[in-house]
Design an enzyme around this catalytic site. Structure first.
Site, PDB file in Angstrom:
ATOM      1  N   GLY A   1       0.178   7.626  10.186  1.00 45.18           N
ATOM      2  CA  GLY A   1       0.140   6.254  10.688  1.00 45.18           C
ATOM      3  C   GLY A   1       0.100   6.256  12.201  1.00 45.18           C
ATOM      4  N   GLY A   2      -0.112   5.081  12.767  1.00 43.06           N
ATOM      5  CA  GLY A   2      -0.002   4.921  14.211  1.00 43.06           C
ATOM      6  C   GLY A   2      -1.174   5.422  15.030  1.00 43.06           C
TER       7      GLY A   2
ATOM      8  N   ASP B   1       0.861   5.324   0.215  1.00 42.84           N
ATOM      9  CA  ASP B   1       0.054   6.475   0.628  1.00 42.84           C
ATOM     10  C   ASP B   1       0.605   7.756   0.021  1.00 42.84           C
ATOM     11  OD1 ASP B   1      -1.965   5.466   2.459  1.00 42.84           O
ATOM     12  OD2 ASP B   1      -0.275   4.867   3.720  1.00 42.84           O
TER      13      ASP B   1
ATOM     14  N   GLY C   1      -3.905  10.707   7.103  1.00 39.55           N
ATOM     15  CA  GLY C   1      -2.828  11.686   7.230  1.00 39.55           C
ATOM     16  C   GLY C   1      -1.622  11.152   7.968  1.00 39.55           C
TER      17      GLY C   1
ATOM     18  N   MET D   1       0.126  11.766  -0.194  1.00 42.72           N
ATOM     19  CA  MET D   1      -0.514  12.889   0.522  1.00 42.72           C
ATOM     20  C   MET D   1      -0.032  14.214  -0.038  1.00 42.72           C
ATOM     21  SD  MET D   1      -0.219  11.518   4.427  1.00 42.72           S
ATOM     22  CE  MET D   1      -0.483   9.787   4.841  1.00 42.72           C
TER      23      MET D   1
ATOM     24  N   GLY E   1      -5.954   1.850   8.697  1.00 43.81           N
ATOM     25  CA  GLY E   1      -5.775   2.704   9.865  1.00 43.81           C
ATOM     26  C   GLY E   1      -6.018   1.948  11.166  1.00 43.81           C
ATOM     27  N   GLY E   2      -4.973   1.814  11.965  1.00 44.13           N
ATOM     28  CA  GLY E   2      -5.121   1.172  13.276  1.00 44.13           C
ATOM     29  C   GLY E   2      -5.407  -0.315  13.190  1.00 44.13           C
TER      30      GLY E   2
ATOM     31  N   MET F   1      -4.443  10.603  -1.377  1.00 44.83           N
ATOM     32  CA  MET F   1      -5.094  11.526  -0.437  1.00 44.83           C
ATOM     33  C   MET F   1      -4.817  12.933  -0.940  1.00 44.83           C
ATOM     34  SD  MET F   1      -4.108   9.453   3.016  1.00 44.83           S
ATOM     35  CE  MET F   1      -2.968   8.415   2.124  1.00 44.83           C
TER      36      MET F   1
ATOM     37  N   HIS G   1       0.853  -1.191   0.000  1.00 41.23           N
ATOM     38  CA  HIS G   1       0.000   0.000   0.000  1.00 41.23           C
ATOM     39  C   HIS G   1       0.891   1.244   0.000  1.00 41.23           C
ATOM     40  CE1 HIS G   1      -3.836   2.030   1.098  1.00 41.23           C
ATOM     41  NE2 HIS G   1      -3.118   2.789   1.916  1.00 41.23           N
TER      42      HIS G   1
HETATM   43  C1  DX5 Z   1      -3.127   6.898   6.933  1.00 40.11           C
HETATM   44  C2  DX5 Z   1      -2.743   6.006   5.794  1.00 40.11           C
HETATM   45  C3  DX5 Z   1      -2.516   4.595   6.189  1.00 40.11           C
HETATM   46  C4  DX5 Z   1      -1.410   4.385   7.200  1.00 40.11           C
HETATM   47  C5  DX5 Z   1      -1.938   3.403   8.194  1.00 40.11           C
HETATM   48  O1  DX5 Z   1      -3.550   8.111   6.435  1.00 40.11           O
HETATM   49  O2  DX5 Z   1      -3.745   6.003   4.794  1.00 40.11           O
HETATM   50  O3  DX5 Z   1      -2.312   3.764   5.051  1.00 40.11           O
HETATM   51  O4  DX5 Z   1      -0.228   3.866   6.632  1.00 40.11           O
HETATM   52  O5  DX5 Z   1      -1.034   3.295   9.233  1.00 40.11           O
HETATM   53  P1  DX5 Z   1      -1.303   2.427  10.532  1.00 40.11           P
HETATM   54  O6  DX5 Z   1      -1.497   0.999  10.068  1.00 40.11           O
HETATM   55  O7  DX5 Z   1      -0.071   2.632  11.323  1.00 40.11           O
HETATM   56  O8  DX5 Z   1      -2.541   2.960  11.183  1.00 40.11           O
HETATM   57 ZN    ZN Z   2      -3.607   4.462   3.127  1.00 38.50          ZN
END
Ligand code: DX5
Ligand code: ZN
Length: 218
Positions: free
Chosen positions: A145-146, A36, A143, A38, A177-178, A69, A34
């Site tokens: 991770g974590g 991302d 926006g 932004m 996400g999460g 995004m 995946h």
């Molecule tokens: C957040 C991203 C996710 C991110 C998820 O905006 O779209 O793809 O990498 O990260 P985790 O798994 O740490 O929540």
């Molecule tokens: Zn993503």
């Protein structure tokens, strides 16, 4: 429903060595990664652009699941397709011609996906369900991770899965996400088949053990 697929998010990988992060995923025989993207407008963060995706493409045979995004995704689908994306997902929230952009992604020989933020209702994507390969339900505000999984998104997943079943549709239902083993199990029960995992995968002491544990998800 598709069998459960774990999709590591390179956002949580090593950004000085992205090719190594992709190689780890490939070594574990996970087919997708995946990516991302932004823009600092739609979300308050920046990542990387088509040049980086093209460089990664030269180093990886993985299926590139590209999550845009962006406020104006229609302006960027072509550069990302050319860079080697296999699937491009666009958000429903910004105002642009969603149907035309999904059709454009298809014309570019990529699969297409539509994405909803945690507070966007399922009904917002309903008109597009028969023209997408994937529906991505954000289970955190995009926006960063974590963040912690938003359990209030589960009823929306259940609704989308029900529409898929009753209408004989085949789109993948992805969460992002999460996601860890516990939240993945909850999403699986609601009808998810495709699970993005950033922190829980790349942050694991042993990503191979994490992937093996994930594979046990019924
Ligand atoms: C957040 C991203 C996710 C991110 C998820 O905006 O779209 O793809 O990498 O990260 P985790 O798994 O740490 O929540
Ligand atoms: Zn993503």
């Amino acid at each position: 429903m598709h069998p459960p697929l774990l999709v590591p998010s390179i956002l949580a990988g090593d950004h000085a060595r992205l090719a190594d992060s992709a190689a780890l995923v490939e070594r574990l025989r996970l087919p997708w990664i995946h990516l991302d993207i932004m823009d600092g407008h739609f979300v308050p963060n920046l990542t990387f652009g088509p040049g980086t995706v093209a460089a990664l493409r030269r180093n990886s045979r993985l299926f590139f699941d590209v999550h845009l995004m962006l406020d104006e995704p229609h302006r960027y689908v072509e550069p990302f397709a050319t860079a080697g994306a296999n699937l491009i997902s666009i958000h429903i929230e910004p105002g642009y011609d969603h149907a035309a952009t999904l059709a454009h992604i298809r014309q570019l020989r990529c699969q297409c996906g539509i994405v909803l933020n945690p507070d966007t209702p399922a009904a917002a994507v309903e008109p597009h369900l028969d023209r997408v390969d994937l529906v991505l339900v954000m289970t955190v505000q995009p926006g960063f991770g974590g963040q912690s999984f938003r359990r209030d998104t589960l009823p929306k997943i259940t609704r989308l899965a029900a529409w898929r079943r009753t209408r004989g549709l085949r789109f993948r239902l992805e969460v992002d996400g999460g996601i860890d083993l516990a939240t993945a199990a909850e999403c699986r029960a609601a009808g998810t088949d495709t699970f993005v995992a950033g922190t829980s995968f790349f942050g694991a002491a042993d990503p191979a053990a994490f992937a093996a544990a994930f594979a046990q998800l019924a």
